[in-house]
Design an enzyme around this catalytic site. Structure first.
Site, short mmCIF file in Angstrom:
data_model
loop_
_atom_site.label_atom_id
_atom_site.label_comp_id
_atom_site.label_asym_id
_atom_site.label_seq_id
_atom_site.Cartn_x
_atom_site.Cartn_y
_atom_site.Cartn_z
N LYS B 82 -14.62 -4.75 6.46
CA LYS B 82 -13.59 -5.72 6.11
C LYS B 82 -14.19 -6.69 5.09
O LYS B 82 -15.37 -7.06 5.20
CB LYS B 82 -13.17 -6.46 7.38
N SER B 157 -5.18 -8.92 11.12
CA SER B 157 -5.57 -9.04 9.72
C SER B 157 -6.49 -7.91 9.24
O SER B 157 -6.60 -7.69 8.03
CB SER B 157 -6.26 -10.37 9.49
N SER B 181 -6.88 -9.49 15.57
CA SER B 181 -6.98 -8.89 14.24
C SER B 181 -7.74 -7.57 14.15
O SER B 181 -7.72 -6.93 13.10
CB SER B 181 -7.60 -9.89 13.26
#
Lengths: 96, 491
Positions: B82, B157, B181
């Site tokens: 990420k 997310s 997330s």
């Protein structure tokens, strides 16, 4: 819980966010709705409850105060939006 | 033996095949880079792809192996991160304009650990801006699409990571989870996602959102892969003062541990709400049956303060975020507004132009909740309710070893469906948020599909530092309910 436009602008100043007129209006409504929703917490009696600041209690960690030089100053300065030699350049701080 | 395409191998298979020289790291990397080139224009799971760096790293892994050197359990295996984990030499944006050109001078602890274990970093995954969002639509770089249905969101997310893993554009990824997330996008993309116990994985170099809630964790296609990867990234790091110094157990062996006698708690509050889709409920019931068929025992439990978790979270997380994000001022790195004359004006315009709408909204909520006169009524109150939520879990774990719940109330929704109303969007994290507030570990494991072919995940929660119990239970669900893990995307 309605919050006023003045409050929105005051908070924006604290947060260093310049808002457009439209943003300030929208945020006033959205913040009011969110604050209305979170007011449900007032239904709970928490007088004798100890607050949680961290979920896993580890105590305060200590370490020896020893300087560890980073070594690559250029890699840091290379990110500067504006630099002068080894300094970060910013617009004037003291205004006329 | 059926011929499984290279990109669909599990992380463990890929690692074994490189070690046993069935395939070189170079070949494996180029197969995945080719897949990214074909599919990512449709999915947009990556903000940055690193073809040269990953190829060079793969070659170095091959040279090491030729000399008999195995760097670690991920030797030569392509993975992604990420774009919240700092990577030296690869820009790290956090999905934001304000960091669009940030080139970190150091690696995050997670980055060091996966590279130290021999992984090849393919690139950086898309995410909601500063991890604030549940759909990956708040990214400055544009939304990611769900590989199972490109008209839908992948969750967020860590949506880019979940989508990249589901589309087999990497063998695994590491995401972060502040209120769901990792687990919510894993559920919506049909993959496995783990939120470890707070303090299990170092947050050093992981860009901060809400420091008392943030935790990094693996996203993979199988439970065993997640267990192996958590073993790589977990462990003490003195650079994160909240990182806990206890040994890292052998998670991988926990993934096929029997579940006979395991007490599976069903928190009634999670099944009562009107927002739970019948299809999700049915799929989670099948996950329960898979567990009880293997000897686990179901028990009803109660978490009475569940309905207060969302409010608690939406005070604590923005408050901490407003403080953490104060550092983005256009002085030392990142975006700077060109149109200002004085310093304060420069900072205010930089932040106005550099942050997106959701981030500004949360900075405003957080600043308000922390401002003079309101601190006790909002942040202080929320911290007290957080204690009540923790107590609920402590009590539940007296009678249950693990809790089984839905991960998300519905399967993936459509792009744009919830962007207009922040509160509706926040509700998609209703089952995942309490876990972060309590600091306990959670996992989402695939347990079925909706009639429209969208993945559904089941969430398991355990007491602090009981990740092994999660892997055992998730492994049992995976064995009992085998479902496809790679989205059938055509190149």
């Amino acid at each position: 819980m309605a919050i006023t436009r003045e409050e929105v602008l005051h908070v924006a100043r604290l947060a260093r966010l310049s808002l457009s007129e439209a943003e300030a209006d929208r945020l006033r409504l959205q913040l009011s709705a969110i604050l209305d929703y979170v007011k449900q917490l007032d239904r709970l009696d928490t007088r004798d409850v100890v607050p949680t600041s961290h979920a896993v209690e580890t105590g305060t960690p200590f370490r020896d105060d020893i300087v560890q030089p980073f070594g690559d100053r250029e890699a840091i300065l290379a990110n500067a939006p504006d630099r002068q030699n080894d300094c970060f350049r910013v617009p004037r701080i003291i205004e006329d | 033996m059926t011929n499984v395409p290279v990109h669909e191998w599990t992380l463990l298979e890929a690692a074994r095949k490189v070690r046993e020289k069935e395939i070189s790291a170079r070949e494996l990397t180029s197969a995945l880079l080719a897949r990214i080139e074909t599919l990512d224009p449709k999915v947009h799971a990556y903000i940055t792809v690193l073809p040269e760096a990953s190829t060079a790293l793969a070659s170095a892994c091959d040279e090491d192996l030729a000399k008999g050197v195995v760097r670690g359990p991920l030797h030569g295996v392509p993975v992604g991160l990420k774009d919240i984990f700092c990577t030296r030499g690869a820009r790290t944006t956090c999905g934001s304009r304000i960091l669009h050109n940030f080139d970190p001078p150091y690696d995050a602890c997670v980055t060091e650990k996966i590279l130290g274990a021999g992984a090849v970093l393919l690139g950086k995954h898309n995410m909601d801006e500063f991890a604030m969002g549940s759909s990956t639509e708040t990214s400055y770089f544009g939304p990611t699409r769900n590989p199972w249905d490109l008209s839908r969101i992948p969750g967020g997310s860590s949506g880019g990571t979940a989508a990249a893993v589901a589309a087999a554009m990497c063998f695994a990824g590491v995401g972060t989870d502040t209120g769901g997330s990792i687990r919510q996008p894993a559920s919506l993309c049909g993959v496995v996602g783990v939120k470890p116990t707070y303090g299990r994985v170092s947050r050093y170099g992981m860009i901060a959102f809400a420091s008392s809630l943030d935790q990094g964790g693996p996203i993979t296609r199988t439970v065993a892969d997640a267990a192996m990867l958590l073993g790589v990234i977990a462990g003490y790091d003195r650079r994160d003062s909240t990182c806990v110094d206890i040994p890292v157990p052998d998670y991988l062996s926990a993934a096929d541990r029997p579940v006979k006698g395991l007490r599976v708690g069903l928190p009634k509050e999670y099944y009562e709400g009107g927002g739970l889709s019948p299809e999700v409920r049915e799929a989670v019931e099948k996950a329960l049956k898979a567990l009880t068929d293997q000897g686990a025992v179901a028990v009803e439990v109660s978490l009475p303060h569940t309905s207060f978790a969302l409010s608690t979270y939406y005070l604590i997380a923005p408050a901490e975020a407003s403080s953490n994000l104060a550092r983005y001022d256009g002085v030392r790195y990142g975006y700077r507004s060109e149109s200002a004359t004085g310093l304060i004006e420069m900072m205010s315009k930089t932040r106005a132009e550099g942050f997106g709408e959701e981030v500004k909204r949360r900075i405003m909520i957080g600043t308000y909740a922390l401002s003079a006169g309101y601190y006790e009524a909002f942040y202080g109150k929320a911290q007290k309710v957080r204690t009540l939520i923790r107590r609920d879990f402590a009590k539940a774990f007296e009678v249950a070893d693990v809790l089984l719940t839905p991960t998300a109330p519905t399967p993936a929704f459509r792009l744009g469906e919830k962007t207009g109303d922040p509160l509706t969007m926040y509700l998609s994290d209703i089952y995942t948020i309490p876990c972060n507030l309590a600091g306990i570990p959670g996992i989402s494991v695939p347990c079925g599909f909706s009639a429209e072919g969208l993945p559904i995940g089941a969430q398991l929660l355990a007491d602090s530092f009981r990740e092994e119990t999660l892997f055992a239970a998730a492994g049992a669900i995976e064995r009992g309910l085998p479902v496809p893990r790679t989205a059938p995307l055509k190149g």
